[in-house]
Design a protein around this motif. Structure first.
Motif, PDB file in Angstrom:
ATOM      1  N   VAL A  72       8.617 -40.559 -66.719  1.00 47.71           N
ATOM      2  CA  VAL A  72       9.527 -41.226 -65.900  1.00 47.71           C
ATOM      3  C   VAL A  72       9.064 -42.482 -65.198  1.00 47.71           C
ATOM      4  O   VAL A  72       9.542 -43.449 -64.861  1.00 47.71           O
ATOM      5  CB  VAL A  72      10.308 -40.254 -65.020  1.00 47.71           C
ATOM      6  N   VAL A  73       7.527 -42.281 -64.833  1.00 43.87           N
ATOM      7  CA  VAL A  73       6.859 -43.422 -64.553  1.00 43.87           C
ATOM      8  C   VAL A  73       5.731 -43.912 -65.673  1.00 43.87           C
ATOM      9  O   VAL A  73       5.048 -43.035 -65.968  1.00 43.87           O
ATOM     10  CB  VAL A  73       6.221 -42.930 -63.268  1.00 43.87           C
ATOM     11  N   ARG A  74       5.610 -44.907 -65.928  1.00 45.50           N
ATOM     12  CA  ARG A  74       4.858 -45.599 -66.655  1.00 45.50           C
ATOM     13  C   ARG A  74       3.853 -46.557 -66.182  1.00 45.50           C
ATOM     14  O   ARG A  74       4.389 -47.218 -65.222  1.00 45.50           O
ATOM     15  CB  ARG A  74       5.459 -46.190 -68.161  1.00 45.50           C
ATOM     16  N   ILE A  75       2.829 -46.745 -66.717  1.00 43.98           N
ATOM     17  CA  ILE A  75       1.703 -47.918 -66.348  1.00 43.98           C
ATOM     18  C   ILE A  75       2.135 -49.059 -66.970  1.00 43.98           C
ATOM     19  O   ILE A  75       1.774 -49.083 -67.974  1.00 43.98           O
ATOM     20  CB  ILE A  75       0.313 -47.374 -66.403  1.00 43.98           C
ATOM     21  N   HIS A  76       2.320 -50.338 -66.476  1.00 43.51           N
ATOM     22  CA  HIS A  76       2.628 -51.577 -66.662  1.00 43.51           C
ATOM     23  C   HIS A  76       1.246 -52.032 -67.498  1.00 43.51           C
ATOM     24  O   HIS A  76       0.078 -51.889 -66.787  1.00 43.51           O
ATOM     25  CB  HIS A  76       3.027 -52.442 -65.873  1.00 43.51           C
ATOM     26  N   PRO A  77       1.307 -52.195 -68.874  1.00 44.45           N
ATOM     27  CA  PRO A  77      -0.080 -52.281 -69.466  1.00 44.45           C
ATOM     28  C   PRO A  77      -0.684 -54.036 -68.916  1.00 44.45           C
ATOM     29  O   PRO A  77      -1.970 -53.920 -69.538  1.00 44.45           O
ATOM     30  CB  PRO A  77       0.341 -52.684 -71.045  1.00 44.45           C
ATOM     31  N   VAL A  78       0.070 -54.779 -68.597  1.00 43.91           N
ATOM     32  CA  VAL A  78      -0.609 -55.941 -67.931  1.00 43.91           C
ATOM     33  C   VAL A  78      -0.929 -55.954 -66.483  1.00 43.91           C
ATOM     34  O   VAL A  78      -2.061 -56.288 -66.049  1.00 43.91           O
ATOM     35  CB  VAL A  78       0.312 -57.322 -68.289  1.00 43.91           C
ATOM     36  N   THR A  79       0.123 -55.584 -65.607  1.00 46.94           N
ATOM     37  CA  THR A  79      -0.194 -55.648 -64.053  1.00 46.94           C
ATOM     38  C   THR A  79      -0.791 -54.338 -63.529  1.00 46.94           C
ATOM     39  O   THR A  79      -1.191 -54.505 -62.322  1.00 46.94           O
ATOM     40  CB  THR A  79       1.358 -55.800 -63.715  1.00 46.94           C
ATOM     41  N   GLY A  80      -0.642 -53.195 -64.213  1.00 47.78           N
ATOM     42  CA  GLY A  80      -1.205 -51.950 -63.764  1.00 47.78           C
ATOM     43  C   GLY A  80      -0.228 -51.363 -62.812  1.00 47.78           C
ATOM     44  O   GLY A  80      -0.537 -50.107 -62.359  1.00 47.78           O
ATOM     45  N   GLU A  81       0.874 -51.904 -62.616  1.00 51.55           N
ATOM     46  CA  GLU A  81       1.875 -51.339 -61.728  1.00 51.55           C
ATOM     47  C   GLU A  81       2.616 -50.137 -62.209  1.00 51.55           C
ATOM     48  O   GLU A  81       2.530 -49.945 -63.620  1.00 51.55           O
ATOM     49  CB  GLU A  81       2.920 -52.346 -61.203  1.00 51.55           C
ATOM     50  N   ARG A  82       3.180 -49.454 -61.372  1.00 53.30           N
ATOM     51  CA  ARG A  82       3.837 -48.145 -61.982  1.00 53.30           C
ATOM     52  C   ARG A  82       5.280 -48.344 -61.872  1.00 53.30           C
ATOM     53  O   ARG A  82       5.866 -49.195 -60.882  1.00 53.30           O
ATOM     54  CB  ARG A  82       3.700 -46.955 -61.153  1.00 53.30           C
ATOM     55  N   THR A  83       6.055 -48.167 -62.935  1.00 53.65           N
ATOM     56  CA  THR A  83       7.490 -48.482 -63.140  1.00 53.65           C
ATOM     57  C   THR A  83       8.262 -47.599 -63.524  1.00 53.65           C
ATOM     58  O   THR A  83       7.661 -46.505 -64.283  1.00 53.65           O
ATOM     59  CB  THR A  83       7.542 -49.747 -64.238  1.00 53.65           C
ATOM     60  N   LEU A  84       9.390 -47.303 -62.941  1.00 52.12           N
ATOM     61  CA  LEU A  84      10.286 -46.230 -63.581  1.00 52.12           C
ATOM     62  C   LEU A  84      11.009 -46.677 -64.953  1.00 52.12           C
ATOM     63  O   LEU A  84      11.539 -47.730 -65.167  1.00 52.12           O
ATOM     64  CB  LEU A  84      11.343 -46.070 -62.486  1.00 52.12           C
ATOM     65  N   VAL A  85      11.098 -45.410 -65.649  1.00 50.40           N
ATOM     66  CA  VAL A  85      11.547 -45.477 -66.979  1.00 50.40           C
ATOM     67  C   VAL A  85      12.841 -44.785 -67.216  1.00 50.40           C
ATOM     68  O   VAL A  85      12.964 -43.688 -67.333  1.00 50.40           O
ATOM     69  CB  VAL A  85      10.745 -44.935 -68.251  1.00 50.40           C
ATOM     70  N   LEU A  86      14.042 -45.388 -66.591  1.00 53.10           N
ATOM     71  CA  LEU A  86      15.139 -44.991 -66.581  1.00 53.10           C
ATOM     72  C   LEU A  86      16.574 -45.593 -67.345  1.00 53.10           C
ATOM     73  O   LEU A  86      16.168 -45.822 -68.390  1.00 53.10           O
ATOM     74  CB  LEU A  86      15.653 -44.417 -64.978  1.00 53.10           C
ATOM     75  N   GLY A  87      17.375 -45.543 -66.718  1.00 51.01           N
ATOM     76  CA  GLY A  87      18.700 -46.243 -67.499  1.00 51.01           C
ATOM     77  C   GLY A  87      19.634 -45.334 -68.007  1.00 51.01           C
ATOM     78  O   GLY A  87      19.315 -43.981 -68.089  1.00 51.01           O
ATOM     79  N   ALA A  88      20.627 -45.780 -68.592  1.00 48.98           N
ATOM     80  CA  ALA A  88      21.832 -45.180 -69.400  1.00 48.98           C
ATOM     81  C   ALA A  88      21.325 -44.511 -70.441  1.00 48.98           C
ATOM     82  O   ALA A  88      22.068 -43.512 -70.807  1.00 48.98           O
ATOM     83  CB  ALA A  88      23.049 -46.250 -69.765  1.00 48.98           C
ATOM     84  N   PHE A  89      20.230 -44.556 -71.240  1.00 46.45           N
ATOM     85  CA  PHE A  89      19.732 -43.926 -72.284  1.00 46.45           C
ATOM     86  C   PHE A  89      19.044 -42.665 -71.830  1.00 46.45           C
ATOM     87  O   PHE A  89      18.782 -41.775 -72.855  1.00 46.45           O
ATOM     88  CB  PHE A  89      18.873 -44.478 -73.068  1.00 46.45           C
ATOM     89  N   ALA A  90      18.468 -42.283 -70.669  1.00 48.29           N
ATOM     90  CA  ALA A  90      18.152 -41.166 -69.989  1.00 48.29           C
ATOM     91  C   ALA A  90      18.975 -40.143 -70.005  1.00 48.29           C
ATOM     92  O   ALA A  90      19.920 -40.193 -69.361  1.00 48.29           O
ATOM     93  CB  ALA A  90      17.158 -41.744 -68.739  1.00 48.29           C
ATOM     94  N   GLN A  91      18.888 -39.097 -71.059  1.00 46.41           N
ATOM     95  CA  GLN A  91      19.793 -38.135 -70.964  1.00 46.41           C
ATOM     96  C   GLN A  91      19.446 -36.901 -70.225  1.00 46.41           C
ATOM     97  O   GLN A  91      20.323 -36.307 -69.596  1.00 46.41           O
ATOM     98  CB  GLN A  91      19.753 -37.481 -72.513  1.00 46.41           C
ATOM     99  N   ARG A  92      18.246 -36.530 -70.085  1.00 49.66           N
ATOM    100  CA  ARG A  92      17.858 -35.311 -69.545  1.00 49.66           C
ATOM    101  C   ARG A  92      16.483 -35.324 -68.908  1.00 49.66           C
ATOM    102  O   ARG A  92      15.445 -36.193 -69.720  1.00 49.66           O
ATOM    103  CB  ARG A  92      18.125 -33.960 -70.165  1.00 49.66           C
ATOM    104  N   LEU A  93      16.082 -34.477 -67.970  1.00 56.70           N
ATOM    105  CA  LEU A  93      14.577 -34.375 -67.705  1.00 56.70           C
ATOM    106  C   LEU A  93      14.130 -33.111 -68.398  1.00 56.70           C
ATOM    107  O   LEU A  93      14.727 -31.874 -68.343  1.00 56.70           O
ATOM    108  CB  LEU A  93      14.157 -34.188 -66.124  1.00 56.70           C
ATOM    109  N   VAL A  94      12.795 -33.173 -68.925  1.00 59.63           N
ATOM    110  CA  VAL A  94      12.177 -31.972 -69.601  1.00 59.63           C
ATOM    111  C   VAL A  94      11.694 -30.867 -68.590  1.00 59.63           C
ATOM    112  O   VAL A  94      11.403 -31.217 -67.529  1.00 59.63           O
ATOM    113  CB  VAL A  94      10.771 -32.561 -70.331  1.00 59.63           C
ATOM    114  N   GLY A  95      12.381 -29.932 -68.932  1.00 61.83           N
ATOM    115  CA  GLY A  95      12.173 -28.554 -68.083  1.00 61.83           C
ATOM    116  C   GLY A  95      13.191 -28.263 -66.868  1.00 61.83           C
ATOM    117  O   GLY A  95      12.714 -27.462 -66.202  1.00 61.83           O
ATOM    118  N   PHE A  96      14.047 -29.051 -66.965  1.00 65.31           N
ATOM    119  CA  PHE A  96      15.136 -28.945 -65.926  1.00 65.31           C
ATOM    120  C   PHE A  96      16.603 -28.550 -66.519  1.00 65.31           C
ATOM    121  O   PHE A  96      16.697 -29.069 -67.640  1.00 65.31           O
ATOM    122  CB  PHE A  96      15.434 -30.020 -64.997  1.00 65.31           C
TER     123      PHE A  96
END
Length: 295
Positions: free
Chosen positions: A187-211
């Protein structure tokens, strides 16, 4: 070749900037290309006015200066690198999404060029997922860091159901979902250039693993609400000759469907991306590695 003088003017404090002094095409000098790339990383989405000279060939040539253009895995023909975003053929991306997150190495960036615009309406919104993460309360950010989500093209960002859809949109949806892809992303990735943490969500995100489904939907909605806060967004009113480029690793976007069926056609070129890495160092993985036909 001689470098041109480029100016970058923010549109909003957190996301979006207009770049002036650049004539897009495949002949840009390396210094200018680096300036464009730096502006993209800093502002997430950048806009160019008055690129009337640009055609499909020029758009593709410019894209190759930024990376390797790729087609859409389900919505374009084999070898097709220019993807028409055309409401006459059912393509209206009116839900918040990050492009093609149902595959592991989803696109790095997209380049969108206005071809035909309605007289009114049809603006596009972008949201900054790095700023959204940075504004999360610390306990929620810590939870997000630990989460992984399954993304799939079976949840079509074009529409939530088929009731009231035109035949063109039904045909597009059938094509879009004809091969099923599923990918587990942090759900949180490390941007490969800036090093920032970004949220990976949006309409294609179906479900959280383990919930379970109910808790998963609630948590996804809570996180998504932070992404689309007005402070994290920018709205672009298209004009003839406009080009937009966005960092697909740090944004979501959607069209505003207030143009009452008038023709709206834009051409998109997508740049190949990398496999996300989470805060814990784990990479995204394909649940259905090569896609599976619908049973």
């Amino acid at each position: 070749m001689t470098a041109v003088t480029v100016s970058v003017s923010p549109v909003a404090a957190r996301i979006g900037a207009v770049v002036e002094g650049v004539r897009l095409g495949g002949e840009l000098d390396p210094i200018t290309v680096d300036t464009v790339r730096d502006a993209l990383h800093r502002h997430r989405v950048i806009f160019f006015r008055d690129q009337h000279h640009l055609d499909d060939a020029g758009q593709l040539a410019f894209a190759r200066l930024l990376g390797d253009p790729i087609g859409h895995p389900t919505a374009s023909a084999e070898g097709e690198l220019i993807v028409p975003i055309d409401n006459d053929h059912g393509v209206v991306a009116d839900r918040w999404h990050t492009d093609v997150t149902f595959v592991p190495a989803y696109p790095l960036a997209s380049i969108l060029r206005a071809v035909r615009l309605p007289d009114v309406g049809g603006d596009t919104l972008w949201a900054d997922t790095a700023s959204a993460y940075a504004q999360l309360p610390a306990p929620l950010a810590a939870l997000a860091d630990s989460l992984r989500a399954v993304h799939s093209n079976r949840y079509d960002y074009v529409a939530s159901d088929t009731d009231g859809l035109s035949q063109a949109r039904k045909d597009y949806r059938e094509l879009f979902e004809s091969t099923v892809y599923e990918t587990e992303h942090p759900v949180v990735r490390i941007h490969p250039v800036t090093g920032e943490r970004t949220l990976v969500l949006g309409a294609f995100a179906q479900r959280l693993v383990g919930f379970d489904a109910e808790d998963s939907a609630a948590l996804l909605a809570l996180l998504h609400k932070h992404v689309t806060r007005p402070e994290n967004t920018v709205r672009w009113r298209w004009r003839a000759g406009d080009v937009a480029i966005w960092d697909n690793r740090a944004t979501q976007h959607r069209v505003i469907t207030d143009f009452d069926g008038a023709r709206r056609l834009l051409h998109r070129v997508t740049i190949d991306g990398d496999v996300p890495v989470g805060v814990d160092g784990r990479r995204s993985l394909a649940v259905r590695p090569a896609g599976e036909p619908v049973a």
